[in-house]
Design an enzyme around this catalytic site. Structure first.
Site, short mmCIF file in Angstrom:
data_model
loop_
_atom_site.label_atom_id
_atom_site.label_comp_id
_atom_site.label_asym_id
_atom_site.label_seq_id
_atom_site.Cartn_x
_atom_site.Cartn_y
_atom_site.Cartn_z
N CYS A 98 0.78 -1.23 0.00
CA CYS A 98 0.00 0.00 0.00
C CYS A 98 0.81 1.28 0.00
O CYS A 98 0.28 2.32 -0.32
CB CYS A 98 -1.01 0.01 1.13
N1 GLN Z 1 -3.20 -6.24 -3.75
C1 GLN Z 1 -1.90 -6.20 -3.13
C2 GLN Z 1 -1.80 -7.08 -1.90
O1 GLN Z 1 -2.74 -7.68 -1.48
C3 GLN Z 1 -1.48 -4.79 -2.81
C4 GLN Z 1 -2.38 -4.17 -1.78
C5 GLN Z 1 -2.20 -2.68 -1.60
O2 GLN Z 1 -1.64 -1.97 -2.41
N2 GLN Z 1 -2.74 -2.23 -0.55
O3 GLN Z 1 -0.74 -7.16 -1.38
#
Ligand code: GLN
Length: 230
Positions: free
Chosen positions: A2
């Site tokens: 994230c």
């Molecule tokens: N979808 C990715 C994960 O589950 C990245 C998540 C995100 O960017 N918060 O790790």
């Protein structure tokens, strides 16, 4: 992931980017300031850096804020090219080291901030994890990171709800896309930082517009608009 961060410039300590700044990735792991999706980034962290031309990674499925071993060693990890991230796992994705960015093909280090429906990604046996970001990384590596902008525009058309901020480094350049999430750029005297959010209140942070490809090389920075449906 994230929140991610990339560095290209003079050799510096990993801690000076990730741990020391008042709003660096460590602080972002429990108190991000500008995150639209998710409140915490507690599902792991990863630091990748180039040791000469060799990419090396240190990853964990635990929160960055409590990792005293990393805190002790990070000042001694120095590199001219760094890709680091803290993770907020998408619902349904496994919380495991192999699902944690940065991913690598042995040449590039790559992080994904966002989400994609795995049904639009071709099946692959090369992904480290079934996590959407790991499968996406395997596709980008297979297609060639140099065509990152095209791949992101295609996937954005195939999955209109996808958010596809990707950050990759190969030791001599950084490539990053904005597609649904924020990205900031800081030009320092000793190098360039790309980050999901500013790690301090320096007025020099520039907001990268959405749906763009950024390329950072020792010669300069270019930004190109990505094509795709609105
Ligand atoms: N979808 C990715 C994960 O589950 C990245 C998540 C995100 O960017 N918060 O790790």
């Amino acid at each position: 992931m994230c929140r991610h961060l990339g560095w290209l410039g003079r050799e510096i300590a990993v801690s000076s980017l990730v741990l020391d700044p008042p709003h660096g990735l460590r602080t972002q792991s429990y108190a991000p300031r500008r995150q639209k999706h998710g409140l915490l980034n507690a599902d792991g962290w990863g630091v990748g850096f180039f040791d000469g031309t060799t990419p090396r990674r240190w990853r964990s499925a635990m929160p960055l804020w409590g990792d005293v071993s990393f805190e002790s060693v990070a000042p001694a990890l120095r590199s001219h090219c760094i890709v680091a991230a803290v993770r907020s796992a998408t619902v349904g994705m496994p919380i495991e080291v192999s699902a944690t960015a940065p991913f690598t093909d042995g040449r590039w280090l790559l992080s994904h901030n966002g989400i994609i429906d795995r049904r639009v990604l071709p099946a692959t046996s090369n992904a480290e994890s079934v996590c959407d970001s790991a499968v996406l990384a395997a596709l980008v590596f297979a297609r060639g990171v140099d065509s990152l902008g095209e791949v992101v525009a295609e996937l954005g058309a195939a999955d209109p709800r996808a958010r596809l901020n990707i950050l990759a480094g190969n030791g001599s350049q950084l490539l990053a896309t904005t597609w649904g999430e924020a990205l900031w750029l800081l030009r320092r005297d000793d190098g360039v930082v790309l980050a999901s959010e500013p790690y301090d209140d320096d007025p020099g942070w520039e907001d990268v517009p959405d749906r763009h490809l950024v390329q950072v090389t020792p010669d300069g920075i270019t930004m190109t608009a990505l094509k795709g449906p609105r």
